[in-house]
Motif scaffolding. Structure first.
Motif, mmCIF file in Angstrom:
data_model
loop_
_atom_site.group_PDB
_atom_site.id
_atom_site.type_symbol
_atom_site.label_atom_id
_atom_site.label_comp_id
_atom_site.label_asym_id
_atom_site.label_seq_id
_atom_site.Cartn_x
_atom_site.Cartn_y
_atom_site.Cartn_z
ATOM 1 N N GLY A 1 10.373 -11.491 -2.398
ATOM 2 C CA GLY A 1 9.755 -9.962 -3.204
ATOM 3 C C GLY A 1 8.574 -10.069 -3.975
ATOM 4 N N GLN B 1 5.148 -4.524 -7.561
ATOM 5 C CA GLN B 1 6.620 -5.543 -7.776
ATOM 6 C C GLN B 1 7.626 -4.631 -7.378
ATOM 7 O OE1 GLN B 1 7.180 -8.483 -9.128
ATOM 8 N NE2 GLN B 1 4.893 -8.972 -8.807
ATOM 9 N N GLY C 1 7.782 -4.431 -3.605
ATOM 10 C CA GLY C 1 8.185 -5.549 -2.831
ATOM 11 C C GLY C 1 9.701 -6.130 -3.147
ATOM 12 N N HIS C 2 10.258 -5.924 -4.117
ATOM 13 C CA HIS C 2 11.522 -6.298 -4.431
ATOM 14 C C HIS C 2 12.305 -5.334 -3.694
ATOM 15 C CE1 HIS C 2 10.759 -9.609 -6.804
ATOM 16 N NE2 HIS C 2 10.063 -9.064 -7.610
ATOM 17 N N VAL D 1 12.516 -6.088 0.013
ATOM 18 C CA VAL D 1 13.246 -7.075 0.484
ATOM 19 C C VAL D 1 14.686 -6.871 0.143
ATOM 20 C CG1 VAL D 1 13.662 -9.435 -0.281
ATOM 21 C CG2 VAL D 1 11.489 -8.762 0.006
ATOM 22 N N ARG E 1 14.219 -13.390 -4.516
ATOM 23 C CA ARG E 1 13.171 -13.089 -5.439
ATOM 24 C C ARG E 1 11.839 -13.349 -5.127
ATOM 25 N NH1 ARG E 1 15.395 -13.603 -10.914
ATOM 26 N NH2 ARG E 1 16.524 -11.530 -10.620
#
Length: 196
Positions: free
Chosen positions: A135, A154, A157-158, A161, A132
């Motif tokens: 991310g 957000q 990014g998560h 990943v 996390r």
């Protein structure tokens, strides 16, 4: 002169490093099912003494997780920091770095993300927090560069990943699958999501 608690109990940072080195050797050699007895034997001690240095088995797992996840993150950060003028090249470099890192130490990777995380809730929580955190870090970079608004950054990014981690698992379990083809495919997906 006062002797620290860790040193009084024989738990010096140097000794902990030696024990983690022994654990690394056994896990690399025997795979993710390596036993705590084998790790203790490699270190020339008993299991209870091994656990005493880390509090318990969970403490050993968490120390190994900290050691290895820090290395991976330190290798990925420069790739995140690359100039945004070519998002596909940056994605390709970051994905390649990740795959190279996990393939260099597949048994350690599997031990931490699969066995230790499955056996120990604190290690699972730690590994989840690391993923996390990566991310979040990537999301911050994307938002700062204007690649996406903060909410979308957000999400991306998560998503990136999680996708790269899942593909890394699949790739490790698929001998003969061309690394460059995987890296190129993932970079294309990331660049497409960024509109590059």
């Amino acid at each position: 002169m006062t002797v620290g608690t860790a040193e009084r109990g024989g738990r010096s940072p140097e000794r902990r490093r030696e024990l983690l080195d022994a654990a690394d050797r056994v896990i690399r050699r025997e795979g993710p099912e390596a036993s705590m007895a084998a790790i203790a034997a490699e270190a020339g001690i008993t299991k209870p003494i091994l656990y005493r240095h880390f509090g318990d088995k969970s403490g050993l797992y968490q120390a190994l997780a900290e050691r290895h996840t820090r290395r991976v993150i330190d290798m990925l950060r420069p790739e995140f920091a690359r100039a945004m003028d070519d998002p596909r090249a940056r994605a390709r470099a970051a994905v390649g770095t990740y795959l190279d890192t996990i393939s260099a130490h597949p048994n350690l990777y599997r031990f931490l993300f699969h066995r230790a995380s499955a056996e120990d809730s604190r290690t699972h929580t730690r590994m989840t927090a690391v993923v996390r955190g990566v991310g979040e870090e990537l999301a911050a970079v994307l938002a700062e560069e204007g690649a996406a608004d903060p909410v979308r950054a957000q999400l991306l990014g998560h998503a990136f990943v999680g996708m790269v981690r899942a593909i890394g698992d699949w790739w490790l379990d698929s001998p003969g699958l061309d690394r460059d083809a995987v890296v190129d495919g993932v970079a294309d997906v990331i660049a497409g999501a960024l509109g590059a």
